[in-house]
Design a protein around this motif. Structure first.
Motif, PDB file in Angstrom:
ATOM      1  N   ASN A  96     -20.577   2.962 -19.386  1.00 64.26           N
ATOM      2  CA  ASN A  96     -20.498   1.576 -18.938  1.00 64.26           C
ATOM      3  C   ASN A  96     -19.077   1.032 -19.079  1.00 64.26           C
ATOM      4  N   LEU A  97     -18.400   1.423 -20.149  1.00 59.84           N
ATOM      5  CA  LEU A  97     -17.021   0.980 -20.347  1.00 59.84           C
ATOM      6  C   LEU A  97     -16.103   1.552 -19.255  1.00 59.84           C
ATOM      7  N   ALA A  98     -16.304   2.824 -18.928  1.00 61.69           N
ATOM      8  CA  ALA A  98     -15.481   3.431 -17.878  1.00 61.69           C
ATOM      9  C   ALA A  98     -15.733   2.761 -16.525  1.00 61.69           C
ATOM     10  N   ALA A  99     -16.996   2.424 -16.223  1.00 62.82           N
ATOM     11  CA  ALA A  99     -17.306   1.752 -14.967  1.00 62.82           C
ATOM     12  C   ALA A  99     -16.679   0.359 -14.909  1.00 62.82           C
ATOM     13  N   ALA A 100     -16.750  -0.357 -16.041  1.00 62.06           N
ATOM     14  CA  ALA A 100     -16.162  -1.694 -16.082  1.00 62.06           C
ATOM     15  C   ALA A 100     -14.646  -1.628 -15.908  1.00 62.06           C
ATOM     16  N   GLN A 101     -14.031  -0.634 -16.518  1.00 62.42           N
ATOM     17  CA  GLN A 101     -12.577  -0.479 -16.371  1.00 62.42           C
ATOM     18  C   GLN A 101     -12.191  -0.109 -14.937  1.00 62.42           C
ATOM     19  N   ALA A 102     -13.009   0.716 -14.288  1.00 65.86           N
ATOM     20  CA  ALA A 102     -12.736   1.072 -12.897  1.00 65.86           C
ATOM     21  C   ALA A 102     -12.854  -0.149 -11.987  1.00 65.86           C
ATOM     22  N   SER A 103     -13.887  -0.970 -12.223  1.00 59.87           N
ATOM     23  CA  SER A 103     -14.037  -2.190 -11.430  1.00 59.87           C
ATOM     24  C   SER A 103     -12.867  -3.136 -11.645  1.00 59.87           C
ATOM     25  N   LEU A 104     -12.398  -3.218 -12.889  1.00 50.45           N
ATOM     26  CA  LEU A 104     -11.243  -4.065 -13.177  1.00 50.45           C
ATOM     27  C   LEU A 104      -9.996  -3.545 -12.463  1.00 50.45           C
ATOM     28  N   SER A 105      -9.814  -2.233 -12.451  1.00 47.38           N
ATOM     29  CA  SER A 105      -8.656  -1.649 -11.758  1.00 47.38           C
ATOM     30  C   SER A 105      -8.722  -1.899 -10.256  1.00 47.38           C
ATOM     31  N   GLU A 106      -9.922  -1.804  -9.685  1.00 50.19           N
ATOM     32  CA  GLU A 106     -10.071  -2.083  -8.256  1.00 50.19           C
ATOM     33  C   GLU A 106      -9.725  -3.520  -7.936  1.00 50.19           C
ATOM     34  N   THR A 107     -10.185  -4.436  -8.766  1.00 49.07           N
ATOM     35  CA  THR A 107      -9.910  -5.846  -8.517  1.00 49.07           C
ATOM     36  C   THR A 107      -8.417  -6.134  -8.649  1.00 49.07           C
ATOM     37  N   ARG A 108      -7.785  -5.520  -9.634  1.00 47.35           N
ATOM     38  CA  ARG A 108      -6.342  -5.713  -9.778  1.00 47.35           C
ATOM     39  C   ARG A 108      -5.582  -5.178  -8.560  1.00 47.35           C
ATOM     40  N   THR A 109      -6.034  -4.043  -8.025  1.00 41.75           N
ATOM     41  CA  THR A 109      -5.389  -3.473  -6.832  1.00 41.75           C
ATOM     42  C   THR A 109      -5.553  -4.390  -5.632  1.00 41.75           C
ATOM     43  N   ARG A 110      -6.746  -4.907  -5.435  1.00 37.99           N
ATOM     44  CA  ARG A 110      -6.974  -5.823  -4.319  1.00 37.99           C
ATOM     45  C   ARG A 110      -6.174  -7.104  -4.494  1.00 37.99           C
ATOM     46  N   LEU A 111      -6.029  -7.541  -5.719  1.00 38.32           N
ATOM     47  CA  LEU A 111      -5.226  -8.734  -5.972  1.00 38.32           C
ATOM     48  C   LEU A 111      -3.757  -8.476  -5.648  1.00 38.32           C
ATOM     49  N   ALA A 112      -3.272  -7.274  -5.989  1.00 37.27           N
ATOM     50  CA  ALA A 112      -1.889  -6.935  -5.653  1.00 37.27           C
ATOM     51  C   ALA A 112      -1.706  -6.823  -4.152  1.00 37.27           C
ATOM     52  N   GLN A 113      -2.734  -6.341  -3.453  1.00 36.92           N
ATOM     53  CA  GLN A 113      -2.649  -6.214  -2.002  1.00 36.92           C
ATOM     54  C   GLN A 113      -2.688  -7.553  -1.298  1.00 36.92           C
ATOM     55  N   ALA A 114      -3.093  -8.582  -1.985  1.00 34.45           N
ATOM     56  CA  ALA A 114      -3.085  -9.915  -1.387  1.00 34.45           C
ATOM     57  C   ALA A 114      -1.661 -10.399  -1.145  1.00 34.45           C
ATOM     58  N   THR A 115      -0.705  -9.818  -1.843  1.00 27.72           N
ATOM     59  CA  THR A 115       0.714 -10.083  -1.568  1.00 27.72           C
ATOM     60  C   THR A 115       1.250  -8.894  -0.781  1.00 27.72           C
ATOM     61  N   ILE A 116       1.454  -9.098   0.506  1.00 34.50           N
ATOM     62  CA  ILE A 116       1.903  -8.010   1.377  1.00 34.50           C
ATOM     63  C   ILE A 116       3.415  -7.881   1.236  1.00 34.50           C
ATOM     64  N   ARG A 117       3.874  -6.698   0.848  1.00 39.93           N
ATOM     65  CA  ARG A 117       5.286  -6.454   0.582  1.00 39.93           C
ATOM     66  C   ARG A 117       5.853  -5.446   1.579  1.00 39.93           C
ATOM     67  N   ALA A 118       7.168  -5.459   1.690  1.00 37.27           N
ATOM     68  CA  ALA A 118       7.846  -4.535   2.611  1.00 37.27           C
ATOM     69  C   ALA A 118       7.762  -3.116   2.049  1.00 37.27           C
ATOM     70  N   PRO A 119       7.216  -2.179   2.808  1.00 41.42           N
ATOM     71  CA  PRO A 119       7.127  -0.801   2.301  1.00 41.42           C
ATOM     72  C   PRO A 119       8.474  -0.088   2.272  1.00 41.42           C
ATOM     73  N   VAL A 120       9.417  -0.520   3.121  1.00 42.59           N
ATOM     74  CA  VAL A 120      10.751   0.075   3.170  1.00 42.59           C
ATOM     75  C   VAL A 120      11.755  -1.049   3.389  1.00 42.59           C
ATOM     76  N   SER A 121      13.001  -0.739   3.134  1.00 39.58           N
ATOM     77  CA  SER A 121      14.072  -1.676   3.463  1.00 39.58           C
ATOM     78  C   SER A 121      14.423  -1.516   4.934  1.00 39.58           C
ATOM     79  N   GLY A 122      14.717  -2.639   5.577  1.00 30.08           N
ATOM     80  CA  GLY A 122      15.078  -2.546   6.985  1.00 30.08           C
ATOM     81  C   GLY A 122      15.075  -3.894   7.672  1.00 30.08           C
TER      82      GLY A 122
END
Length: 380
Positions: free
Chosen positions: A162-188
């Motif tokens: 259960n702890l591993a599942a909760a940590q995985a869900s937390l990691s997914e939410t953090r990733t989606r939260l980071a994706q809410a800020t769209i950043r430049a993948p390269v300089s250009g």
């Protein structure tokens, strides 16, 4: 009186007949002179021999300016509203720089929920670990059955899962939260933008297009007859009527030739500024010294807007031979269409017609200096 009239008429008739005969002789002489001028006489010209030389060769091509590498930027998470757009077209961005901010209020609430779930799972795992430790101690003293120990061990494993599942869900939410800020993948350089504030962005939708490192290149169309001369690393000059000239370097030569146009593509990196994707430009590629047939520049004429030279035949007549001009200097012109060793007319070529008979003037030699006069003998 009658006899005198008849005599005068006879004299007049005889004079007219003699005059007609003289006019006929003059016309015949003029015709003979004209025939001799066209058939028997010839124009005196000078000739030179076409020779094979190694000359600096330039391949001329044209094409369209394009991006060295276009990187599309899209949203990885969908269904969120764009609350801020930080970059517009024509801006240069750095890798990792924020471009768009999506509404992340729901994701932040989910993040807090997942953090609480992880804390609960951690507490359950700690409780079950303590219970397992006591069960093992009692089992060693003989106060606990094996079944009770197995139960404590199973509870501990379940709490760890259960702890591993909760940590995985937390990691997914953090990733989606980071994706809410769209950043430049390269300089250009940003060359297009298709997102506006308030737009609901779907996953995978292209929002920007970036020219990686701002590098541009010319897709030069090279004829297949000259494509084998172009190689990566050769220098070139890129020119445009709107921008001017800039230095370039051949980056790659594509191995394919278009079956319809018979053109290959040489991609030339452009180092100058001011060029934009989609512009038309020309290139002069320096392909090094190449063997070429050269003739005197004065021998090249243009007939019906086509370059050519008058070639001497074995019968003493000159015939016009169309050629293709490769390069030109003040003295020599590199051409294709004639072979080395062929004699071409130089001086007098502009007065010739097809098949005219010509007389070749002897080669000119340097005039000898005047001989010094011997000193006069001294008077005795």
């Amino acid at each position: 009186m009658m006899r005198n009239s008849w005599a005068g008429a006879a004299v007049l008739t005889l004079a007219l007949m003699l005059g007609a005969c003289g006019a006929g002789d003059d016309a015949a002489k003029k015709a003979e002179t004209k025939a001799g001028a066209t058939g028997g006489s010839s124009l005196t010209v000078t000739v030179a021999t076409a020779s094979l030389q190694n000359l600096p060769r330039t391949v001329t091509a044209s094409g369209t300016i394009s991006a060295w590498e276009e990187v599309p930027v899209g949203a990885e998470t969908g269904g969120l509203t764009a609350t801020a757009v930080y970059i517009d077209e024509g801006r240069y961005v750095r890798q990792g720089q924020p471009l768009v901010q999506l509404n992340d209020a729901l994701l932040r609430a989910q993040l807090r929920q997942q953090q609480a779930a992880v804390q609960t799972a951690q507490a359950n795992a700690a409780r079950d670990q303590a219970a397992l430790d006591r069960a093992q101690e009692l089992k060693e003293r003989g106060f606990l059955s094996q079944a009770s120990l197995d139960t404590a061990l199973a509870n501990k494993r379940a709490s760890d899962a259960n702890l591993a599942a909760a940590q995985a869900s937390l990691s997914e939410t953090r990733t989606r939260l980071a994706q809410a800020t769209i950043r430049a993948p390269v300089s250009g350089l940003v060359i297009s933008r298709s997102v506006t504030r308030g737009q609901i962005v779907s996953a995978g939708t292209e929002l920007f297009r970036i020219v990686r490192d701002g590098r541009l290149e010319l897709d030069a169309q090279v004829p297949e007859t000259e494509l084998h001369l172009v190689r990566a690393g050769q220098s070139a000059v890129i020119s445009s009527d709107q921008v001017g000239e800039a230095a370039g370097t051949v980056r790659i030569v594509t191995p394919e030739v278009n079956a319809e146009t018979r053109l290959g593509v040489a991609r030339i990196a452009v180092s100058g500024s001011g060029f934009r994707p989609g512009m038309f430009a020309r290139a002069r590629i320096q392909v090094g010294d190449q063997p070429a047939v050269t003739v005197p520049t004065a021998a090249v004429l243009y007939r019906e807007n086509r370059p050519g030279v008058f070639v001497m035949g074995t019968d003493g007549r000159a015939r016009f031979q169309p050629v293709t001009v490769l390069s030109r200097t003040t003295d020599r012109t590199a051409v294709t269409g004639v072979e080395a060793g062929v004699r071409v007319v130089v001086e007098g070529a502009g007065f010739l017609g097809e098949g005219d008979r010509v007389t070749v003037a002897p080669a000119r030699t340097a005039a000898a200096p005047p001989a010094a006069r011997a000193p006069a003998a001294a008077k005795k």
